[in-house]
Design an enzyme around this catalytic site. Structure first.
Site, mmCIF file in Angstrom:
data_model
loop_
_atom_site.group_PDB
_atom_site.id
_atom_site.type_symbol
_atom_site.label_atom_id
_atom_site.label_comp_id
_atom_site.label_asym_id
_atom_site.label_seq_id
_atom_site.Cartn_x
_atom_site.Cartn_y
_atom_site.Cartn_z
ATOM 1 N N LYS A 30 -7.643 -7.044 -7.848
ATOM 2 C CA LYS A 30 -7.764 -7.332 -6.419
ATOM 3 C C LYS A 30 -9.219 -7.524 -6.016
ATOM 4 O O LYS A 30 -10.072 -6.668 -6.271
ATOM 5 C CB LYS A 30 -7.150 -6.190 -5.609
ATOM 6 C CG LYS A 30 -7.146 -6.413 -4.096
ATOM 7 C CD LYS A 30 -6.225 -7.547 -3.691
ATOM 8 C CE LYS A 30 -6.352 -7.852 -2.199
ATOM 9 N NZ LYS A 30 -5.702 -6.827 -1.365
ATOM 10 N N HIS A 88 0.854 -1.189 0.000
ATOM 11 C CA HIS A 88 0.000 0.000 0.000
ATOM 12 C C HIS A 88 0.891 1.241 0.000
ATOM 13 O O HIS A 88 1.685 1.436 0.923
ATOM 14 C CB HIS A 88 -0.899 0.013 1.237
ATOM 15 C CG HIS A 88 -1.845 -1.142 1.300
ATOM 16 N ND1 HIS A 88 -3.105 -1.109 0.729
ATOM 17 C CD2 HIS A 88 -1.714 -2.380 1.854
ATOM 18 C CE1 HIS A 88 -3.706 -2.274 0.935
ATOM 19 N NE2 HIS A 88 -2.881 -3.057 1.611
ATOM 20 N N LEU A 89 0.748 2.072 -1.031
ATOM 21 C CA LEU A 89 1.543 3.299 -1.143
ATOM 22 C C LEU A 89 0.747 4.564 -0.859
ATOM 23 O O LEU A 89 1.332 5.638 -0.741
ATOM 24 C CB LEU A 89 2.156 3.404 -2.547
ATOM 25 C CG LEU A 89 3.382 2.548 -2.825
ATOM 26 C CD1 LEU A 89 3.829 2.747 -4.272
ATOM 27 C CD2 LEU A 89 4.518 2.878 -1.873
ATOM 28 N N LEU A 101 -5.336 -6.259 9.388
ATOM 29 C CA LEU A 101 -6.328 -7.189 8.850
ATOM 30 C C LEU A 101 -5.742 -7.892 7.631
ATOM 31 O O LEU A 101 -5.198 -7.208 6.759
ATOM 32 C CB LEU A 101 -7.620 -6.452 8.465
ATOM 33 C CG LEU A 101 -8.473 -5.966 9.642
ATOM 34 C CD1 LEU A 101 -9.628 -5.096 9.137
ATOM 35 C CD2 LEU A 101 -9.011 -7.145 10.451
ATOM 36 N N ASP A 141 2.420 -6.238 2.745
ATOM 37 C CA ASP A 141 1.167 -5.594 3.151
ATOM 38 C C ASP A 141 1.461 -4.387 4.032
ATOM 39 O O ASP A 141 0.686 -4.061 4.941
ATOM 40 C CB ASP A 141 0.230 -6.569 3.867
ATOM 41 C CG ASP A 141 -1.200 -6.033 4.000
ATOM 42 O OD1 ASP A 141 -1.557 -5.093 3.253
ATOM 43 O OD2 ASP A 141 -1.952 -6.523 4.855
#
Length: 344
Positions: free
Chosen positions: A100, A16-17, A220, A248
């Protein structure tokens, strides 16, 4: 005892960026260690089209500091209404490498996710036909299912029927957290792989509650029992090419983590390879780290291995207590603690 380990430059197959100032703050951490990364599409609004993915990719490359080399591998966000034509265009683009699946409500910015996998049959058939992988957040979101059982129930309710109906569809079971998922991926027929995070290799659910609530260990899928952590370590160090690195890493401003209703996600991009080295070292399997970090992911995605290298040295260093994050700050996992490995 191994003091230094040089491996082919690794890749991060789940990252995640974010966007804007947050993107600019965290991107250099990833680019220092990884040659490429699969970029998650759960922005606001989500990245649902090739056009949006192209624009996001351009923003990532524009934020990359001069002199750094890094390739973002883009993804689309699957919805109930994703048309097959968009899948075909994604494959043809050359820069979209997966789609995704977020079950609606499963995690951060997943409200626009899939409500019923059967509504996606057209898109899934197109993905199987053109060879575009489906990247799955493998949890059910029913209110009557215990949060610690969401992954195991997902295998029975969603993954098994999905693989039956689309047996040639390439599927990545993302950030697996249970013995059930590790066994499923190990034994599944057809093209199935899984990413495993460093924090799920290193910690069980006690880490969230030791001495009080530890919000920076909340993610999560949530951390699970020790038996599950041990199964993940066994899978990652097994030598099976079905398991590969996916951090992640999920940045959130400190105030959104240390909050009455805090966000899920651990920030590990700064020190990802050091954490993985610690996990593999503890398992006596440093010789298996290169395949897990640098070979298995490219093989699954049909991409060449990186040509550069990364060196890990056994060296004590202290992780910063916090990092700049736009107008806020960001707390990395294990903030302020001493790490035993250093990536160079």
């Amino acid at each position: 005892m191994t003091q230094k380990l040089t491996i082919t430059r690794p890749d991060d197959w789940h990252l995640h960026l974010r966007d804007g100032a947050a993107l600019a703050a965290v991107l250099p951490d990833t680019a220092r260690q990884f040659g490429r990364a699969i970029i998650m599409p759960n922005l606001k609004p989500p990245v649902t089209t090739v056009e949006q993915a192209q624009a996001y990719r351009a923003r990532i490359l524009a934020a990359l500091p001069a002199g750094m080399s890094f390739e973002p591998l883009m993804t689309l966000y699957l919805t109930d209404n994703t048309p097959a034509e968009e899948i075909v265009a994604a494959k043809a683009s050359g820069f979209v490498h997966g789609v995704k699946l977020y079950p609606a409500g499963a995690t951060t910015n997943s409200d626009a996710g899939v409500t019923d996998i059967r509504r996606c049959a057209g898109a899934l058939e197109a993905m199987q036909r053109v060879g575009l992988p489906l990247l799955v957040h493998g949890e059910v979101t029913d209110g009557d299912i215990d949060i610690f059982d969401r992954e195991a129930v997902f295998i029975d309710r969603v993954m098994t029927p999905l693989r039956r109906d689309f047996p040639e569809l390439k599927v990545v079971f993302e950030h697996i957290t249970t013995r059930d998922a590790a066994q499923y991926v190990r034994d599944a027929s057809g093209p199935v792989g899984a990413t495993i995070t460093a924090h799920h290799l290193l910690y069980n659910r006690n880490a969230i509650f030791t001495g009080g609530i530890r919000p920076h260990y909340y993610c999560l899928p949530v951390l699970k029992r020790e038996t599950h952590r041990e199964a993940l370590v066994a899978a990652a160090t097994s030598g099976s090419d079905r398991f590969f690195l996916g951090t992640d890493s999920a940045p959130h401003a400190r105030g959104l983590k240390e909050h009455a209703c805090g966000c899920a996600g651990c920030y590990t991009a700064l020190h990802a390879m050091e954490l993985y080295a610690e996990a593999f070292d503890a398992a006596g399997a440093l010789d298996k780290l290169e395949a897990f970090a640098s070979f298995n992911g490219p093989a699954f995605y049909g991409l060449p291995r990186n040509t550069g290298t990364l060196t890990l040295e056994r060296e004590d260093w202290q992780l910063p207590a916090e990092l700049p994050y736009g107008d806020a700050t960001l707390v990395p996992l294990r903030a302020g603690e001493t790490l035993r490995w250093k990536a160079r």
